[in-house]
Write an enzyme that holds these catalytic residues in place. Sequence first.
Site, mmCIF file in Angstrom:
data_model
loop_
_atom_site.group_PDB
_atom_site.id
_atom_site.type_symbol
_atom_site.label_atom_id
_atom_site.label_comp_id
_atom_site.label_asym_id
_atom_site.label_seq_id
_atom_site.Cartn_x
_atom_site.Cartn_y
_atom_site.Cartn_z
ATOM 1 N N ASN A 288 -5.972 -4.773 -6.161
ATOM 2 C CA ASN A 288 -7.123 -4.157 -5.508
ATOM 3 C C ASN A 288 -6.998 -2.650 -5.335
ATOM 4 O OD1 ASN A 288 -9.410 -4.030 -3.364
ATOM 5 N ND2 ASN A 288 -7.579 -3.386 -2.215
ATOM 6 N N TYR B 165 -13.218 7.498 -13.040
ATOM 7 C CA TYR B 165 -13.284 6.219 -12.316
ATOM 8 C C TYR B 165 -13.928 5.159 -13.211
ATOM 9 C CZ TYR B 165 -14.372 2.990 -8.454
ATOM 10 O OH TYR B 165 -14.456 1.897 -7.636
ATOM 11 N N ASP C 136 0.855 -1.199 0.000
ATOM 12 C CA ASP C 136 0.000 0.000 0.000
ATOM 13 C C ASP C 136 0.886 1.242 0.000
ATOM 14 O OD1 ASP C 136 -3.257 0.240 0.897
ATOM 15 O OD2 ASP C 136 -2.073 2.095 0.988
ATOM 16 N N LYS D 50 -12.415 1.687 -14.716
ATOM 17 C CA LYS D 50 -12.964 0.375 -14.355
ATOM 18 C C LYS D 50 -13.420 -0.407 -15.598
ATOM 19 C CE LYS D 50 -12.174 0.685 -9.951
ATOM 20 N NZ LYS D 50 -11.235 -0.209 -9.270
ATOM 21 N N ASP E 148 3.694 2.253 -4.323
ATOM 22 C CA ASP E 148 2.755 3.038 -5.135
ATOM 23 C C ASP E 148 2.566 2.259 -6.431
ATOM 24 O OD1 ASP E 148 1.520 4.742 -6.904
ATOM 25 O OD2 ASP E 148 2.719 6.500 -6.375
ATOM 26 N N VAL E 149 1.395 1.663 -6.615
ATOM 27 C CA VAL E 149 1.200 0.759 -7.756
ATOM 28 C C VAL E 149 1.334 1.466 -9.104
ATOM 29 C CG1 VAL E 149 -0.233 -0.935 -6.522
ATOM 30 C CG2 VAL E 149 -1.334 0.988 -7.702
#
Length: 281
Positions: A90, A156, A37, A160, A63-64
Amino acid sequence: MKVFKDKVAIITGAASGIGSAIAERCAYEGMKVVLADIDEGALRNTEKVIKSIGVETLSVRCDVSKENDIRVLAEKTLEAFGEVCLLFNNAGVATGTLLWENTTADWQWVLGVNLWGLINSTKTFVPIMLKQNKECHIVNVASIAGFTACPGNGIYSVSKHAIVNFSETLYYEMKLANAPIDVSVVCPGFVNTQLMNSERNRPSDLMNSLDSTSYGPQKQMFEKIFHDGVLSGISPEQVVEEIFQAIPNKKFYILTHKESKDLIRKRMEDILNENNPTIYF
Ligand SMILES: NC(=O)c1ccc[n+]([C@@H]2O[C@H](COP(=O)([O-])OP(=O)(O)OC[C@H]3O[C@@H](n4cnc5c(N)ncnc54)[C@H](O)[C@@H]3O)[C@@H](O)[C@H]2O)c1
């Protein structure tokens, strides 16, 4: 994957909400749990909970959206546990307003975490899993927003939709490669988490200036709708239960809110009948 015990799970966005509930469930299943995370303080709290369950765990500040952070996550996981079998992509953030009022920083931040996070993770972990040549499962967390249009929450929703398509493509490619890697995409409606407070983890270089349109009245209105929806959502544990029922059955689409099927059906009918999009709000 039917047996979880002693296998290695990585969860991104593990410090809060759905991610921390997944981590807890992995620990109760007896897995070795890698927590990743951007929020180090909250990550330490999840780590304490996982340790108290009595399984081996590793926490990595990650940090993805940064490819190198994901590479380091992989290196540390392999160093500690030698393999990865269950990967939960996730981590996610949201920020709402009208599409033309969102700033470039809004787009870079949300697509950076939600879409580039998945791209970075796939580029890093799929080759590792292919080399292992053992049974693995990748769970990508999308949203019902990946099947519908969400006025006021457009970035967003765009991110998605991309995650759903990315996951479907990965599913096909795994089948074509005859690889022992299963893929699922989770598409919840509202879940009671800290998602509406995503700004808490926005990096300083992607903050909006105070005079930007992204602070206007429209933004406040959409944030209230989103805030109220998330607060009235189902619990993260309910989502996790659905995920852990799906994995042993190799189920690809995980729709945690059965009422969302009506929205998907209506959209598909509109497309196939060449109707204009139905206004449902
Ligand atoms: N809550 C909902 O209503 C809902 C509905 C559908 C899908 N989802 C999805 O569920 C996932 C988890 O969100 P949540 O609802 O638990 O929210 P949350 O805010 O409680 O948890 C998200 C976690 O992601 C972390 N994170 C943010 N930016 C990051 C980054 N750059 N790198 C690594 N970690 C980062 C946060 O620190 C936090 O711990 C997201 O992908 C979200 O889009 C949530």
